[in-house]
Design an enzyme around this catalytic site. Structure first.
Site, PDB file in Angstrom:
ATOM      1  N   GLY A  83     -11.383 -12.428  11.973  1.00 13.74           N
ATOM      2  CA  GLY A  83     -10.881 -13.560  12.746  1.00 13.74           C
ATOM      3  C   GLY A  83      -9.382 -13.660  12.652  1.00 13.74           C
ATOM      4  N   HIS A  84      -8.811 -14.468  13.537  1.00 17.88           N
ATOM      5  CA  HIS A  84      -7.386 -14.773  13.508  1.00 17.88           C
ATOM      6  C   HIS A  84      -7.206 -16.264  13.727  1.00 17.88           C
ATOM      7  CE1 HIS A  84      -5.320 -10.993  12.926  1.00 17.88           C
ATOM      8  NE2 HIS A  84      -6.082 -10.403  13.827  1.00 17.88           N
TER       9      HIS A  84
ATOM     10  N   ARG B  64       0.842  -1.197   0.000  1.00 20.08           N
ATOM     11  CA  ARG B  64       0.000   0.000   0.000  1.00 20.08           C
ATOM     12  C   ARG B  64       0.876   1.245   0.000  1.00 20.08           C
ATOM     13  NH1 ARG B  64      -1.555   3.030   4.233  1.00 20.08           N
ATOM     14  NH2 ARG B  64      -0.792   1.449   5.696  1.00 20.08           N
TER      15      ARG B  64
ATOM     16  N   ASP C  84      -2.211 -20.218  10.780  1.00 20.23           N
ATOM     17  CA  ASP C  84      -1.428 -19.334   9.912  1.00 20.23           C
ATOM     18  C   ASP C  84      -0.348 -20.071   9.133  1.00 20.23           C
ATOM     19  OD1 ASP C  84      -2.849 -17.099  10.553  1.00 20.23           O
ATOM     20  OD2 ASP C  84      -1.358 -16.237  11.897  1.00 20.23           O
TER      21      ASP C  84
ATOM     22  N   ASP D  70      -0.901   2.965  -5.215  1.00 20.71           N
ATOM     23  CA  ASP D  70      -2.228   3.357  -4.747  1.00 20.71           C
ATOM     24  C   ASP D  70      -3.248   2.511  -5.494  1.00 20.71           C
ATOM     25  OD1 ASP D  70      -4.583   4.489  -3.961  1.00 20.71           O
ATOM     26  OD2 ASP D  70      -4.192   6.471  -4.817  1.00 20.71           O
TER      27      ASP D  70
END
Length: 407
Positions: A157-158, A61, A187, A92
């Protein structure tokens, strides 16, 4: 393989990166991957692909000063090990010119991977329909927690939430409460599954000429990793009561014990012959308490007795007595100790990149060895101009994009 301290001028970093890339050709050499910046499983997937030789361009970003993980954890980018071995371009994405730059990168890529919530890429004009129409051979990897559809698909969520829904979290821990297995089951396993899916899809594309979309959800991944346990449960050999099963801390011969010096060791003496060796080396071979390895009613007593035994010697003394034997013994190493263990040193399981000790490449290939291509980008957009030049833009066009705030 060789590694240097990367805290030098960018010119020399790029020279080393290019030289390393030319000298080593991993199994994914020549594969071009566009990685939409994310945290957790997606960058782990990209790290694995990079270590295997893929050329990764991370789209960051514009306006961010650091990569997402470095910004979140408040440390230097060089500690973001998951981001090693790729280039960074800052764009962008909400501007038409910015999204078009990314589409052009995707046009030339073999793989696109992203870790946004469902619908975000579509709103950016970078959804599968758009990208696959422009590049029919594209492998489009989508990493989420809940999946692209389902009742929770768009919920936050994680890792902890995703592995809770699969049954994994419930079964890990003590009788008192579930234990959090770091962020390994959701993960990291998720990233590994995504990388595996990408490699499989690339193989399919090589035969069919057609790309496809990969829906990789951490909830699905953690359920998949529980396949053996679900089999045990279905077969009546696994209890829902944590800490009462063979490989969840219930068994005395598959457990962790404290030593005299406050350190820890672990044993995994499941097979009878290994169990006999454990009894012999612990000096309990004549104790009738240990005669029946599978007497679950006495497992608690056995654990208490072994806990007393292991506290009579230091970790170093137990290593001298058991390490390398058929007991299935290991010292429980800290993050500081693991890189120094002789076995890990013999295999060069850890390397130092940019002054940061970190795990080396895995798996290892005999003909196309993997390698760490370099440190993480120094902040977002380090390679923006380079990537745009590779895309065919002139210096003037690059300057104009910068003046317009696109890059």
């Amino acid at each position: 393989h060789f590694f240097v301290n990367f805290q030098v001028l960018s010119f020399y970093e790029e020279m080393f990166r290019s030289l390393t890339f030319r000298l080593h050709k991993g199994p994914l050499h020549g594969v071009k991957v566009i990685e939409m910046s994310a945290i957790g499983p997606a960058p782990f997937s990209a790290m694995l692909l990079s270590d295997m030789g893929a050329d990764i361009i991370r789209v960051d970003r514009k306006g961010a000063k650091k990569g997402q993980l470095a910004e979140t954890m408040k440390f230097s980018d060089r500690f973001d090990i998951l981001s090693r071995g790729r280039r960074s371009i800052a764009v962008d994405l909400k501007s038409p010119a910015g999204s078009e730059i990314v589409r052009k990168l995707i046009d030339r890529a073999d793989v696109l991977q992203e870790g946004f919530r469902p619908g975000v890429m579509e709103r950016l004009g970078l959804g599968p329909d758009v990208c696959l129409k422009r590049n029919p051979r594209l492998v489009y990897g989508r990493m989420t927690g809940w999946g692209q559809h389902g009742t929770l698909a768009k919920a936050a969520g994680h890792d902890i939430n995703f592995i809770a829904l699969s049954g994994a979290l419930f079964q890990i821990g003590s009788k008192e409460k579930p234990a959090i297995p770091l962020n390994l089951v959701g993960d990291m396993a998720g990233g590994a599954y995504l990388a595996m899916g990408i490699c499989a899809a690339l193989f399919s594309t090589s035969r069919t000429g057609k790309g496809q979309v990969i829906d990789c959800a951490m909830t699905d991944v953690s359920a998949s990793t529980m396949a053996m346990i679900y089999g045990f449960y279905g077969g009546g050999t696994w209890s829902l009561n944590r800490g009462t099963n063979e490989v969840d801390g219930g068994a005395p011969y598959y457990n962790v014990y404290e030593t005299k010096d406050g350190k820890w060791i672990c044993v995994g003496s499941i097979e009878p012959k290994f169990y006999d060796d454990l009894r012999q080396r612990c000096g309990v071979q004549l104790d009738p308490l240990f005669n029946d390895q599978q007497d679950r009613g006495r497992w608690g007593e056995m654990k208490d007795r072994l806990a007393e035994v292991f506290k009579t010697k230091t970790q170093a003394e137990w290593r001298q007595l058991m390490e390398g034997s058929d007991v299935c013994f290991s010292p429980v190493c800290s993050l500081e100790e693991a890189p120094r263990h002789p076995h890990n040193q013999a295999r060069k399981a850890f390397v130092e990149v940019a002054g940061v000790v970190q795990p080396s490449v895995c798996p290892r290939f005999s003909e196309t060895p993997s390698f760490v291509q370099g440190p993480p980008p120094e902040g977002v957009g380090q390679h923006t101009a380079e990537v745009l030049r590779d895309l065919g833009l002139s210096e003037g066009e690059v300057r104009q994009l910068a003046q317009d705030g696109v890059i």
